[in-house]
Motif scaffolding. Structure first.
Motif, PDB file in Angstrom:
ATOM      1  N   HIS A  85       0.851  -1.177   0.000  1.00  0.00           N
ATOM      2  CA  HIS A  85       0.000   0.000   0.000  1.00  0.00           C
ATOM      3  C   HIS A  85       0.893   1.235   0.000  1.00  0.00           C
ATOM      4  O   HIS A  85       2.068   1.154   0.319  1.00  0.00           O
ATOM      5  N   TRP A  86       0.292   2.372  -0.363  1.00  0.00           N
ATOM      6  CA  TRP A  86       1.068   3.586  -0.545  1.00  0.00           C
ATOM      7  C   TRP A  86       0.294   4.792  -0.034  1.00  0.00           C
ATOM      8  O   TRP A  86      -0.933   4.788   0.003  1.00  0.00           O
ATOM      9  N   ALA A  87       1.016   5.846   0.280  1.00  0.00           N
ATOM     10  CA  ALA A  87       0.414   7.104   0.695  1.00  0.00           C
ATOM     11  C   ALA A  87       0.016   7.963  -0.499  1.00  0.00           C
ATOM     12  O   ALA A  87      -0.682   8.955  -0.344  1.00  0.00           O
ATOM     13  N   ASP A  88       0.430   7.568  -1.692  1.00  0.00           N
ATOM     14  CA  ASP A  88       0.197   8.388  -2.886  1.00  0.00           C
ATOM     15  C   ASP A  88      -0.228   7.515  -4.062  1.00  0.00           C
ATOM     16  O   ASP A  88       0.120   6.342  -4.130  1.00  0.00           O
ATOM     17  N   PRO A  89      -0.964   8.088  -5.028  1.00  0.00           N
ATOM     18  CA  PRO A  89      -1.438   7.304  -6.171  1.00  0.00           C
ATOM     19  C   PRO A  89      -0.340   6.866  -7.140  1.00  0.00           C
ATOM     20  O   PRO A  89      -0.534   5.925  -7.901  1.00  0.00           O
ATOM     21  N   ARG A  90       0.805   7.514  -7.105  1.00  0.00           N
ATOM     22  CA  ARG A  90       1.904   7.119  -7.991  1.00  0.00           C
ATOM     23  C   ARG A  90       2.771   6.019  -7.386  1.00  0.00           C
ATOM     24  O   ARG A  90       3.761   5.604  -7.964  1.00  0.00           O
ATOM     25  N   ARG A  91       2.427   5.604  -6.195  1.00  0.00           N
ATOM     26  CA  ARG A  91       3.085   4.502  -5.490  1.00  0.00           C
ATOM     27  C   ARG A  91       4.569   4.777  -5.233  1.00  0.00           C
ATOM     28  O   ARG A  91       5.408   3.917  -5.387  1.00  0.00           O
ATOM     29  N   ARG A  92       4.855   5.986  -4.806  1.00  0.00           N
ATOM     30  CA  ARG A  92       6.232   6.374  -4.482  1.00  0.00           C
ATOM     31  C   ARG A  92       6.502   6.408  -2.978  1.00  0.00           C
ATOM     32  O   ARG A  92       7.639   6.563  -2.565  1.00  0.00           O
ATOM     33  N   GLN A  93       5.436   6.298  -2.172  1.00  0.00           N
ATOM     34  CA  GLN A  93       5.566   6.355  -0.717  1.00  0.00           C
ATOM     35  C   GLN A  93       4.970   5.077  -0.113  1.00  0.00           C
ATOM     36  O   GLN A  93       3.846   5.083   0.381  1.00  0.00           O
ATOM     37  N   PRO A  94       5.726   3.994  -0.168  1.00  0.00           N
ATOM     38  CA  PRO A  94       5.186   2.704   0.293  1.00  0.00           C
ATOM     39  C   PRO A  94       5.021   2.619   1.807  1.00  0.00           C
ATOM     40  O   PRO A  94       5.674   3.338   2.567  1.00  0.00           O
ATOM     41  N   ASP A  95       4.112   1.721   2.192  1.00  0.00           N
ATOM     42  CA  ASP A  95       3.906   1.364   3.601  1.00  0.00           C
ATOM     43  C   ASP A  95       3.539   2.549   4.479  1.00  0.00           C
ATOM     44  O   ASP A  95       3.914   2.601   5.647  1.00  0.00           O
ATOM     45  N   ARG A  96       2.793   3.496   3.919  1.00  0.00           N
ATOM     46  CA  ARG A  96       2.371   4.681   4.669  1.00  0.00           C
ATOM     47  C   ARG A  96       0.966   5.070   4.258  1.00  0.00           C
ATOM     48  O   ARG A  96       0.467   4.637   3.224  1.00  0.00           O
ATOM     49  N   TRP A  97       0.345   5.938   5.039  1.00  0.00           N
ATOM     50  CA  TRP A  97      -0.887   6.597   4.650  1.00  0.00           C
ATOM     51  C   TRP A  97      -0.621   8.095   4.660  1.00  0.00           C
ATOM     52  O   TRP A  97       0.385   8.535   5.196  1.00  0.00           O
ATOM     53  N   ASN A  98      -1.500   8.873   4.025  1.00  0.00           N
ATOM     54  CA  ASN A  98      -1.292  10.320   3.927  1.00  0.00           C
ATOM     55  C   ASN A  98      -2.261  11.068   4.835  1.00  0.00           C
ATOM     56  O   ASN A  98      -3.208  10.486   5.368  1.00  0.00           O
ATOM     57  N   THR A  99      -2.023  12.349   4.978  1.00  0.00           N
ATOM     58  CA  THR A  99      -2.903  13.219   5.760  1.00  0.00           C
ATOM     59  C   THR A  99      -3.448  14.345   4.880  1.00  0.00           C
ATOM     60  O   THR A  99      -3.690  15.457   5.355  1.00  0.00           O
ATOM     61  N   ASP A 100      -3.650  14.052   3.618  1.00  0.00           N
ATOM     62  CA  ASP A 100      -4.161  15.043   2.679  1.00  0.00           C
ATOM     63  C   ASP A 100      -5.621  15.384   2.986  1.00  0.00           C
ATOM     64  O   ASP A 100      -6.363  14.569   3.525  1.00  0.00           O
ATOM     65  N   HIS A 101      -6.014  16.575   2.655  1.00  0.00           N
ATOM     66  CA  HIS A 101      -7.397  17.038   2.746  1.00  0.00           C
ATOM     67  C   HIS A 101      -7.956  16.982   4.168  1.00  0.00           C
ATOM     68  O   HIS A 101      -9.152  16.792   4.368  1.00  0.00           O
ATOM     69  N   GLY A 102      -7.080  17.070   5.169  1.00  0.00           N
ATOM     70  CA  GLY A 102      -7.533  17.111   6.543  1.00  0.00           C
ATOM     71  C   GLY A 102      -7.927  15.776   7.138  1.00  0.00           C
ATOM     72  O   GLY A 102      -8.494  15.712   8.224  1.00  0.00           O
ATOM     73  N   GLY A 103      -7.645  14.706   6.436  1.00  0.00           N
ATOM     74  CA  GLY A 103      -7.968  13.365   6.936  1.00  0.00           C
ATOM     75  C   GLY A 103      -6.817  12.426   6.653  1.00  0.00           C
ATOM     76  O   GLY A 103      -5.666  12.845   6.547  1.00  0.00           O
ATOM     77  N   ARG A 104      -7.141  11.160   6.519  1.00  0.00           N
ATOM     78  CA  ARG A 104      -6.121  10.156   6.171  1.00  0.00           C
ATOM     79  C   ARG A 104      -6.544   9.439   4.896  1.00  0.00           C
ATOM     80  O   ARG A 104      -7.735   9.295   4.626  1.00  0.00           O
ATOM     81  N   GLY A 105      -5.543   8.984   4.141  1.00  0.00           N
ATOM     82  CA  GLY A 105      -5.830   8.246   2.916  1.00  0.00           C
ATOM     83  C   GLY A 105      -4.750   7.227   2.647  1.00  0.00           C
ATOM     84  O   GLY A 105      -3.606   7.375   3.081  1.00  0.00           O
ATOM     85  N   VAL A 106      -5.128   6.183   1.923  1.00  0.00           N
ATOM     86  CA  VAL A 106      -4.189   5.139   1.546  1.00  0.00           C
ATOM     87  C   VAL A 106      -4.614   4.571   0.193  1.00  0.00           C
ATOM     88  O   VAL A 106      -5.800   4.592  -0.159  1.00  0.00           O
ATOM     89  N   TYR A 107      -3.639   4.094  -0.560  1.00  0.00           N
ATOM     90  CA  TYR A 107      -3.864   3.497  -1.871  1.00  0.00           C
ATOM     91  C   TYR A 107      -3.403   2.050  -1.844  1.00  0.00           C
ATOM     92  O   TYR A 107      -2.360   1.738  -1.272  1.00  0.00           O
ATOM     93  N   VAL A 108      -4.173   1.180  -2.497  1.00  0.00           N
ATOM     94  CA  VAL A 108      -3.874  -0.245  -2.538  1.00  0.00           C
ATOM     95  C   VAL A 108      -4.443  -0.793  -3.852  1.00  0.00           C
ATOM     96  O   VAL A 108      -5.361  -0.191  -4.432  1.00  0.00           O
ATOM     97  N   MET A 109      -3.908  -1.884  -4.329  1.00  0.00           N
ATOM     98  CA  MET A 109      -4.419  -2.515  -5.545  1.00  0.00           C
ATOM     99  C   MET A 109      -5.346  -3.665  -5.153  1.00  0.00           C
ATOM    100  O   MET A 109      -5.029  -4.445  -4.257  1.00  0.00           O
TER     101      MET A 109
END
Length: 124
Positions: A85-109
């Motif tokens: 899983h990644w913090a970003d849609p381009r899969r450059r930040q593995p094994d993390r989640w993001n804090t974009d838009h005032g919340g949390r997000g994660v990307y997975v296939m």
């Protein structure tokens, strides 16, 4: 009445496997299935229909808004099961989640190769 999203067909190589993955990850409910479709129900009455098309599957992006508790459970499953899983849609930040838009997000296939985004705050 303004338009309300009702359902989508998610192409999969194995509709039962994909439906099981979404059932677990999104905590979706089983819905009556018919014909070529295995169906699940998520919030606001949205139907996810899984089908195995006779063509090569092209990657799609599906984003799901969940509350913080659901995010914690889903993210825990990703970590516990060693799912990439990644913090970003381009899969450059593995094994993390993001804090974009005032919340949390994660990307997975998903099992069919679709990009899934789980977020706790809407973009707008």
């Amino acid at each position: 009445m303004t338009a309300v999203f009702n359902h989508t067909i998610i192409a999969s190589t194995d509709r039962e496997r994909s439906a099981a993955w979404y059932r677990d990850f999104l905590e979706a409910q089983d819905a009556p299935s018919w014909g070529l479709f295995t169906n699940l129900l998520i919030g606001a009455g949205v139907l996810l229909q899984f089908a195995e098309p006779p063509v090569e599957i092209q990657m799609q992006h599906y984003a799901f808004l969940v509350d913080d508790e659901h995010f914690d459970r889903a993210y825990g499953k990703l970590v516990e099961r060693g799912i990439e899983h990644w913090a970003d849609p381009r899969r450059r930040q593995p094994d993390r989640w993001n804090t974009d838009h005032g919340g949390r997000g994660v990307y997975v296939m998903d099992p069919a190769g679709h990009g899934i985004e789980l977020l706790t705050r809407p973009y707008l």
